[in-house]
Scaffold this motif. Sequence first.
Motif, PDB file in Angstrom:
ATOM      1  N   SER A   8      45.983  38.268  52.248  1.00 11.00           N
ATOM      2  CA  SER A   8      44.786  38.035  51.446  1.00 11.00           C
ATOM      3  C   SER A   8      43.673  37.414  52.287  1.00 11.00           C
ATOM      4  CB  SER A   8      45.125  37.126  50.264  1.00 11.00           C
ATOM      5  OG  SER A   8      43.966  36.752  49.556  1.00 11.00           O
ATOM      6  N   THR A  37      43.815  39.491  44.254  1.00 13.18           N
ATOM      7  CA  THR A  37      45.112  39.691  43.604  1.00 13.18           C
ATOM      8  C   THR A  37      46.251  39.176  44.474  1.00 13.18           C
ATOM      9  OG1 THR A  37      44.237  41.670  42.513  1.00 13.18           O
ATOM     10  CG2 THR A  37      46.623  41.414  42.567  1.00 13.18           C
ATOM     11  N   LEU A  61      48.807  35.732  43.918  1.00 10.06           N
ATOM     12  CA  LEU A  61      50.258  35.860  43.998  1.00 10.06           C
ATOM     13  C   LEU A  61      50.845  35.029  45.130  1.00 10.06           C
ATOM     14  CD1 LEU A  61      50.681  39.716  43.475  1.00 10.06           C
ATOM     15  CD2 LEU A  61      51.056  37.912  41.790  1.00 10.06           C
ATOM     16  N   THR A  63      38.648  42.522  45.735  1.00 11.52           N
ATOM     17  CA  THR A  63      39.473  42.586  44.528  1.00 11.52           C
ATOM     18  C   THR A  63      40.961  42.603  44.886  1.00 11.52           C
ATOM     19  OG1 THR A  63      37.714  43.827  43.418  1.00 11.52           O
ATOM     20  CG2 THR A  63      39.895  43.892  42.418  1.00 11.52           C
ATOM     21  N   LEU A  64      41.320  43.419  45.877  1.00 10.58           N
ATOM     22  CA  LEU A  64      42.708  43.452  46.326  1.00 10.58           C
ATOM     23  C   LEU A  64      43.119  42.121  46.939  1.00 10.58           C
ATOM     24  CD1 LEU A  64      45.336  44.971  46.914  1.00 10.58           C
ATOM     25  CD2 LEU A  64      44.273  45.838  49.018  1.00 10.58           C
ATOM     26  N   CYS A  90      54.382  33.373  40.546  1.00 10.84           N
ATOM     27  CA  CYS A  90      54.499  34.819  40.313  1.00 10.84           C
ATOM     28  C   CYS A  90      55.524  35.451  41.237  1.00 10.84           C
ATOM     29  CB  CYS A  90      53.136  35.489  40.484  1.00 10.84           C
ATOM     30  SG  CYS A  90      51.851  34.860  39.382  1.00 10.84           S
TER      31      CYS A  90
END
Length: 216
Positions: A121, A96, A100, A92-93, A107
Motif C-alpha cells: 500500500s 484498500t 487491511l 483506491t487500491l 481483517c
Amino acid sequence: MATTGMQLFGLVLSIIGWVGGFLVCTLPMWRVTAFIGNNIVTAQITWEGLWMNCIWQSTGEIQCKVYDSLLALPSDMKAARGLTVLALLICTLALTLGVLGIKCTQCVGLPSLKARLARVSGVLFVIAGFLILVPVCWTAHSIIRDFYDPYVAAPHKRELGPALYLGWGGSALLLIGGSLLYAGSNPPGIPSSPTFSSDESSPRRAGGPAQVKGYV
C-alpha cells in the motif's frame, strides 16, 4: 505502538493526498487568465482544466463548457488526464490494502501478511504521488514557457492556477504518507533498526582465560 502510529499517520496523510488528487483532476483551474499588458482590466476570467473550461463574468456568473472532442485536445492534456485518473485508481487500491494491512485492524489474521499488504500500500501511494506530480509539473512548465515567449500574444498567455498548487501539495502528502506507511510496516521478526546483543562474546572472551605459564 510507535510503528502503529507511523502507519496511521502515513495512511491519514495518504488519504488527504488522495482527496487533493481528486480535486486536482476535477477542478477547472489548471490555467488562469494572465493580467498583463492591455489585459489589466477585463470583464471576464478564463479557467482551463482537464475536462472543461469556465468563464467567470464580472457580474458573478460562471459558464462552463466540457471539451467537445478528446482527439482535439493537445497531447499534454491527454497525458495529464490519463496520469491523474490512473493515480486515483492506484490510490483506491492502495487505500484498500492499507486498511487491511495496518496493525490496528483485524481483517487479516496473519501478521506477516498484514505487514506485506501495508508495505505494498505504501509503495502504491508513492507511485500515485509521482503520477500526479508529473502532469502538474509538466503543465506548469508549459505555462511558464508560453508566458515568457514573446511570440505568444498577451490574450493567450496563462498563469498557474490553484489546481496546480493543490496538485503539488497532494503529491507531497502521498509521497510522505506512503513512505511512512512503508517504513512502519516491518514484518514480524525484522527490527526497524539494527540491534546489538550484550551477550555476544568477544574473540578474546570466547577463547577463554589466557593461560599463564611459568618458566623456571
